[in-house]
Design an enzyme around this catalytic site. Structure first.
Site, PDB file in Angstrom:
ATOM      1  N   CYS A   1     -10.044   0.584   8.217  1.00 40.89           N
ATOM      2  CA  CYS A   1      -9.722   1.840   8.515  1.00 40.89           C
ATOM      3  C   CYS A   1     -10.663   2.798   7.911  1.00 40.89           C
ATOM      4  O   CYS A   1     -10.400   4.142   8.078  1.00 40.89           O
ATOM      5  CB  CYS A   1      -8.104   1.621   8.077  1.00 40.89           C
ATOM      6  SG  CYS A   1      -7.740   1.870   6.715  1.00 40.89           S
TER       7      CYS A   1
ATOM      8  N   GLU B   1       0.967  -0.641  -0.356  1.00 41.71           N
ATOM      9  CA  GLU B   1      -0.109   0.014   0.108  1.00 41.71           C
ATOM     10  C   GLU B   1       0.891   1.259   0.055  1.00 41.71           C
ATOM     11  O   GLU B   1       0.858   1.765   0.675  1.00 41.71           O
ATOM     12  CB  GLU B   1      -0.985   0.460   1.147  1.00 41.71           C
ATOM     13  CG  GLU B   1      -1.646  -1.566   1.690  1.00 41.71           C
ATOM     14  CD  GLU B   1      -2.216  -1.607   2.573  1.00 41.71           C
ATOM     15  OE1 GLU B   1      -2.390  -0.595   3.560  1.00 41.71           O
ATOM     16  OE2 GLU B   1      -3.493  -2.530   2.759  1.00 41.71           O
TER      17      GLU B   1
END
Lengths: 645, 645
Positions: A408, A312
Site C-alpha cells: 500500500c 497498525e
C-alpha cells in the site's frame, strides 16, 4: 466556514526539493511500480495486480493472487500517473494508463461491478464480508484515480467506468430496507464519492458517502449481523473489536482516535469533506475533537501516527514509544489528506503545520532518495540488532525494502508526491491562502480575472520565500500567508516595504489585503533557528530527551556518523549547534553540527551493575533530516536525544 | 576444585524473614496449591493434575486435561512438602503426600513408565516428541520430589517408584544403537538424575545424565530426525530454531546463554553437577563462561533473566528492556539452582551474590505477601494502561494472579522457599562456607565430631550477623564467611576481637581458621548504606538512570506512593536518602525516603511538543523493596529512576 477547495488551477512545480521528488516519482517510482504490478521485479514478492485484472477481463487464465485489496495498487498507480500528467504531459505513461483503463473496462461486469478478487475467486459472495474484504475500499481508490485522470486529461472513459460502478454501488447500498445497510471495513470510498460528486455535481454520490458515515457504528452492529450471516464462529482477531475499524460508536460520538490509523484518517478526511459540503456542524466539531486528540495526544514528532503494530493502530493518549511504533507511511499520508480537508473547512495554521510536518518527515521517510526502496514502518528509534532479534519488533525493518506483499505504501507515496501541487493553496472568494512554501507557478481566477502567482524559495533549507503576483488587471484580493507554528520570528515585505503583520494575523495567517498589480512582490522571511524540542512530560518514552528541529524538518542521529549505541549520547543544555548546507550529502541537505557528550563505555569500571560514575567525553554531533536516514549505511537511528540538564 | 555438596544436616530455620515465608508456604501455598491441583479453586483455570493421575491409575474415568507437563505441578508440590517435613514434622501433609504417592504407584505402568499425558491420551506414542512433550521433564521433577521425600522422611516407596521409572528410562535412552539417542526438549531430568545418584550411589544415573548433556546439539540433530519421523511439515515455531532448547550446538561449544531461560538454567545446573561429579574441566569452563555471560550481560538487577516474551527467552548481550521482559519467576529460581551448584564447584562470592540477588528480588517478587497470588512475569517497569492496551505487553500482568493454566511458577516458589535451608552453607572437609545470612540452627559433622552452628540476624534489614559455634569437642575448622559484593565495609569479630580479614580473604570469603570451642562467637557487621546503582552504559533501557539498592534488596517506586507517571521523577545526584524500618508496612520493611524532583506536568506550557523548559518541583521519594510491590494497590512500578546529573 467553508474556505473553498484546493485550487485545481494549472500549476507547475518548480521547487528544487519537490520537483526532484516528482521527477523521482516519474522516472523511478512509476516505472518501478509498473514493473512491480506486472511481476517483472526479481527478488520481491509478486504483485499479480495487473494479472488479476487480465484474468477478470477474460484475457488470461489463472487464479487471483495477492491481498484482497490488490486492485487498489493499480488504482493508486493510475492516480499518481494522472497527477504527473497534470504537471506535464507524458505520452508514454498516458498511453500505458489508457491501456490499463481499457483493461479495467473489460474486467467490469455488465452491472458495473469491478473487483478482481470477487469476480475471479468468489463471484457469488459479493458484499458478504464488508468488514474484512475491502470491496468498497478498492472501489474508492479506483474512483479517486478516475476523477484524477479525468481532471488531468479530460478523457471520460475511466470516469464513466467508475460512474457505472458507483451507480451500481448506490443501487446496492443505502438506508432503504431493500438495500444493504452496511459500510466498508476499511474507509476510503467515502472520500472518493465526494470527489466524484465534485466532478459530476451529482448529489447522489455525496448522499451515499454521507450514508456510509452516518450508518457507521450504529446498533445492532452491521458487522455483527454480517458475521452471523456468514455463520462465523471465531471471535474477531482484534481484541479492541470494532474499534479497529472505528465502528465501535457512531462517528459523531467518537472523541479519541482509535483503531487502525489509516482507516481512521481516511474516515476523518471524508467526515471533513462532508462537514464542508453538507454544512454539518456536528461532523465539523467531531473532526476538530478528533484532530485535537490525534495531534495533541497521539502523534509522533515526525507526524507519524499509529503507535502499535497490533492493528497498525492508535493506542492511548501520550503512549508514543519510539521503537515499537507502527507509524505507517500510509498513515502519515492519510493525515496529510485529512489536514488538507481541515484547511478547506477552516484555514488555521495548526492544520497546515501538521500537514507540513507529515510531508517533510513521516511521509517521505517512507522512500529512499532514489525512490526504489520503501519503509512501511517509520519508527523514531531503530537498533538493528533489536529488530532482528526481538519478536515484538519484527514489523520494523532496519533498511528500506524493494517491495512489500502488502504494497500500500509505495504507490500511496507516489500519488501524494505527484499531487503535491494540490496542497499549496486554497482559494475562497477573494482570499488566496498560502499553506505551503515551495517553488511553483500557477494562475488563479479571482473576481473573473486571472491572477498569476509565482513562488520562489529554497525551502526547507532556508525560510526565504518570494511570491510574485501578476493579475491581468489590478485586482483586490487577500493573500493570506501562513506563519508556521515553528517560526519564532518572521518578516513580511510587500514590494520591499516591511509589513507589521501582527495586527492582520488570523489563525496563524497574515492577511495581506490590497489591490494587487502586475509584478507586486511579497517577501516572507521565516527565521530557521535550530530548535530543541521537548515532548509533553506525559510522553514517557521521550521524557528527559530533546529532538532537533529546523524549520519543518525533524532531525535524527545515525550510526554512520556516531558509531553504534546512539543512546549513550547526551546533548548538553547549552550545546552550541550550527546548521550548514552540504551540497554533496544525501542529495543536498542542511546538517546540524555541534559539541555534545557521550558516556565513554570503555571507561566503565564495573560489571553489568555498579556504583561508579559514568565517564563522559566530548563528541561531535551530526544530525541529518529524519526523512533522509538509512540512505548511506544501515545502522541505528534516533530522533530523541538524552538531554543533560 | 569440588567444594562439597550443600550440607543436608538437620536444620531449623529461625530467621524472621524466611521463617515467615516458610510458614506461608506451609499454611497458605501448600494447602492452596493442593486445592488447585484438585480443582477446588473457583474463578481460576482448573488444574486437573491429580485427576490426570487418577485416570491413569484407573480410579477415574475421563480425559487428560491440561498442559502436557501437568504432572510436574504435582511433583513440585510433593517436593515442597518434603522440604517442609525436613524442617518440622507435619502429619497432615505427610499423610496427604503418602496418598499421592500411592496414587502415583497405581498410575505407574508395569514397565515403570509414569506419565499421565501419554498413558491416558497417547499410549502408543511414548518418546515420539521429546522436543515438545516434556516426558523426560516430568520424570525429572518426579525424581527430584522422590529424592527429597526420601531424604525428609526416610520412606522408600516414592524413591522406589522413581527408581523403577529411571531404570526404564535408562533402558530406553543412551548412546547404544538399540536405544533412543535423544534428549529432552526441556532439560530437567539431567539434574534430577544427579540427585538420584546422590541418594542411591548408582553411577548409571550419573551416566545417563551425562549422556543427555553430551548428546545435546550433536549433528545430525535428534529433533530434526524425530520431526521427520513424525512427518511434521511445519517449520518450528521459534524462529531461533534449536536455540530455544539450547540444542543448537553441543553444550561445550555454547558461549552465550540463548533460548528459553528456564530450560537454559536447568541445563547449566546439571552441567555444573556433572562437572563436579565427573571432574569434567571442559564442562566446568563452559559453565563459567555461560555464568559470566548471563550475569555480566543478560541479567536484570533483580536477577530476573529472559528479556523476551517470545520464547520466554534470552535475547542478546545488554538487551534488557525493563517493560517488555519475561523475567519469569521460574527462571530466577533456576538461576538460584545453578548458582548453588556453581558454589559447590567453587566457593566464590560472585555465585552467592547472584543467588542472594535472585532470592530477595526476582524470585520472591513472584508471590504476594500472603502467598496466594503469583506473578509469572516480573518486569522492572509496569504501566498498567500499557499492559492492558498493548499487545506486545500482554504477557505482563499488572497484578498477581490466583493461578495460571501453565502453573509452573507457584509450586516452584513453594519448593524453593521450603528448601531455603539448603542454600545457606556448603561444607568441604574442614571448611564450612557461609553463603547466606539468615537465622538458623544446625549441626555439621567435621572430623568425626558434631559442630553446632547457630546463626542470628535481622537480615536483610540490617547487616549484623552473629554465628555461634558449639563443637562437641574443640575442633579445628575454617569458617568461611561470605563478604557480599554489595558490602562496602564489613567488620568481623571473633569472640569480640576485631579480625583484620583482608589477608584471609579468598574469592570474597573471609577464611576464619582456628580451633573452635563451645560458645565461640563470630560477629559479622555488614554496613548497609543506600546504594545508587547504575547499569553498564551499553544497557540502553537503563541508561541515564539509577536504581536504589540496600544490602541484597533492590528497591522500586510505586504509584500508590507517588501518583501515576513515575517516569517523571528525577533523583538528583546529591539527594539525601534515608532508610527507616516500618514495622506496619508490607509485613515490616525498610523503606527508603528522601527528597527528589519531578517534572510538573501541570506547568507544561506547550502542546504535545514545544520548546519550553519543563518545570521541576521537589517531591518526597519513597522506595520499597521490589519483591513487595503490588501488595497495596495496583498501579505503576519502576526500578530504574531518571538520574539528574
Amino acid at each position: 466556514m467553508y474556505q473553498g477547495k484546493i485550487a485545481n488551477s494549472p500549476m507547475k512545480i518548480t521547487d528544487s526539493f519537490w520537483k526532484e521528488r516528482m521527477d523521482i516519482v516519474k522516472n523511478q517510482m512509476i516505472p518501478y511500480q509498473w514493473d512491480a504490478l506486472n511481476d517483472r521485479l526479481t527478488d520481491t514478492e509478486p504483485s499479480h495486480a495487473i494479472e488479476n485484472f487480465r484474468i477478470a477481463a477474460g484475457e488470461s487464465d489463472g487464479e487471483f493472487y495477492g491481498m484482497v485489496f490488490q486492485d487498489s495498487d493499480v488504482a493508486k498507480w493510475l492516480e499518481a500517473v494522472a497527477y504527473l500528467l497534470e504537471n506535464e504531459p507524458d505520452d508514454k505513461w498516458e498511453n500505458t494508463a489508457d491501456e490499463v483503463i481499457d483493461l479495467l473496462e473489460k474486467a467490469q461486469g455488465a452491472d458495473g461491478y469491478l473487483n478482481t478478487y470477487y469476480t475471479v475467486k468468489e463471484p457469488n459472495r459479493r458484499w458478504t464480508n464488508l468488514r474484512d474484504n475491502h470491496e468498497l475500499y478498492c472501489a474508492g481508490h479506483l474512483i479517486e484515480a478516475a476523477v484524477a485522470y479525468y481532471r488531468a486529461t479530460g478523457k471520460g472513459k475511466f470516469l464513466n467506468i467508475m460512474i457505472r460502478y458507483a451507480d451500481y454501488i448506490d443501487e446496492m447500498f443505502g438506508p432503504e430496507d431493500h438495500k444493504i445497510n452496511g459500510y466498508p471495513g476499511h474507509q476510503e470510498i467515502e472520500l472518493s464519492l465526494v470527489k466524484l460528486y465534485e466532478v459530476t455535481n451529482n448529489e447522489k454520490y455525496l448522499k451515499l458517502s454521507k450514508f456510509f458515515i452516518d450508518e457507521r457504528g450504529k446498533q445492532p452492529h452491521y458487522f455483527d449481523m454480517e458475521k452471523q450471516s456468514r455463520k462465523e464462529g471465531k471471535p474477531y482477531w482484534f481484541s479492541g473489536g470494532h474499534r479497529y475499524s472505528q465502528s465501535h460508536l457512531p462517528v459523531r460520538e467518537q472523541e479519541t482516535a482509535t483503531g487502525h490509523a489509516v482507516r481512521a484518517v481516511y474516515m476523518y478526511s471524508a467526515m471533513a469533506d462532508l462537514a464542508a459540503y453538507t454544512n454539518d456542524s456536528s461532523l465539523k466539531e467531531t473532526c476538530e475533537k478528533l484532530w485535537n486528540n490525534v495531534t495533541n495526544k497521539q502523534m509522533y514528532l515526525t507526524a507519524g501516527i499509529g503507535s502499535m503494530e497490533y492493528g497498525e493502530a492508535f493506542s492511548f493518549d501520550y503512549d508514543l514509544p519510539n521503537d515499537l511504533s507502527y507509524t505507517e507511511t500510509c498513515a502519515s499520508i492519510g493525515l496529510i489528506f485529512w489536514a488538507k480537508r481541515m484547511l478547506e473547512l477552516e484555514a488555521h495554521h495548526k492544520y497546515a503545520d501538521v500537514m507540513e510536518r507529515a510531508l517533510y518527515n513521516g511521509a517521505i521517510s517512507g522512500m529512499d532518495l532514489e525512490g526504489q526502496k520503501f519503509f512501511y514502518v517509520n519508527p523514531l528509534e531503530v537498533v538493528p540488532q533489536e529488530v532482528e532479534s526481538r519478536n515484538e519488533k519484527k514489523h520494523v525493518k532496519p533498511v528500506r525494502q524493494k517491495w512489500y506483499g502488502c504494497a500500500c505504501c509505495p504507490p500511496n507515496l507516489a500519488r501524494l508526491i505527484a499531487s503535491i501541487h494540490h496542497y499549496i493553496y486554497t482559494k475562497s472568494n477573494e482570499e488566496i491562502f498560502v499553506h505551503l512554501y515551495m517553488g511553483n507557478e500557477t494562475t488563479m481566477e479571482i473576481g473573473g480575472h486571472q491572477v498569476g502567482i509565482t513562488q520562489k524559495t529554497n525551502y526547507p533549507w532556508d525560510g526565504k520565500v518570494a511570491i510574485e503576483l501578476s493579475p491581468e488587471v489590478d485586482t483586490t484580493l487577500t493573500l493570506a500567508l501562513r506563519i508556521p507554528g515553528w517560526a519564532v520570528t518572521a518578516e513580511v515585505k510587500v514590494n520591499g516595504e516591511i509589513i507589521d503583520f501582527q495586527p492582520i494575523m488570523k489563525n496563524g495567517y497574515a492577511f495581506l489585503s490590497r489591490t494587487w498589480k502586475q509584478g507586486d512582490t511579497v517577501k516572507l522571511n521565516l527565521d530557521m533557528p535550530i530548535q530543541r524540542v521537548r515532548a509533553h512530560p506525559a510522553v514517557r518514552h521521550s521524557f528527559g530527551k530533546v529532538a532537533l528541529q529546523r524549520g519543518p524538518l525533524v532531525y535524527c542521529l545515525e550510526q554512520v556518523d556516531h558509531g553504534e549505541q546512539l543512546h549513550s549520547i547526551y546533548l548538553p543544555k547549552d550545546a552550541d549547534l550550527k546548521a550548514e548546507y552540504e551540497r554533496d550529502l544525501l542529495g543536498g541537505i542542511v546538517t546540524l553540527f555541534g559539541e555534545a557528550e557521550r558516556v565513554d563505555e570503555s571507561e566503565w569500571q564495573d560489571g553489568l551493575y555498579g556504583t561508579s560514575d559514568p565517564e563522559i567525553k566530548p563528541i561531535q554531533l551530526k544530525a541529518i533530516p529524519y526523512y533522509a536516514w538509512c540512505n548511506r549505511e544501515p545502522g541505528e537511528v534516533v530522533v530523541w536525544i538524552n538531554e543533560k540538564l
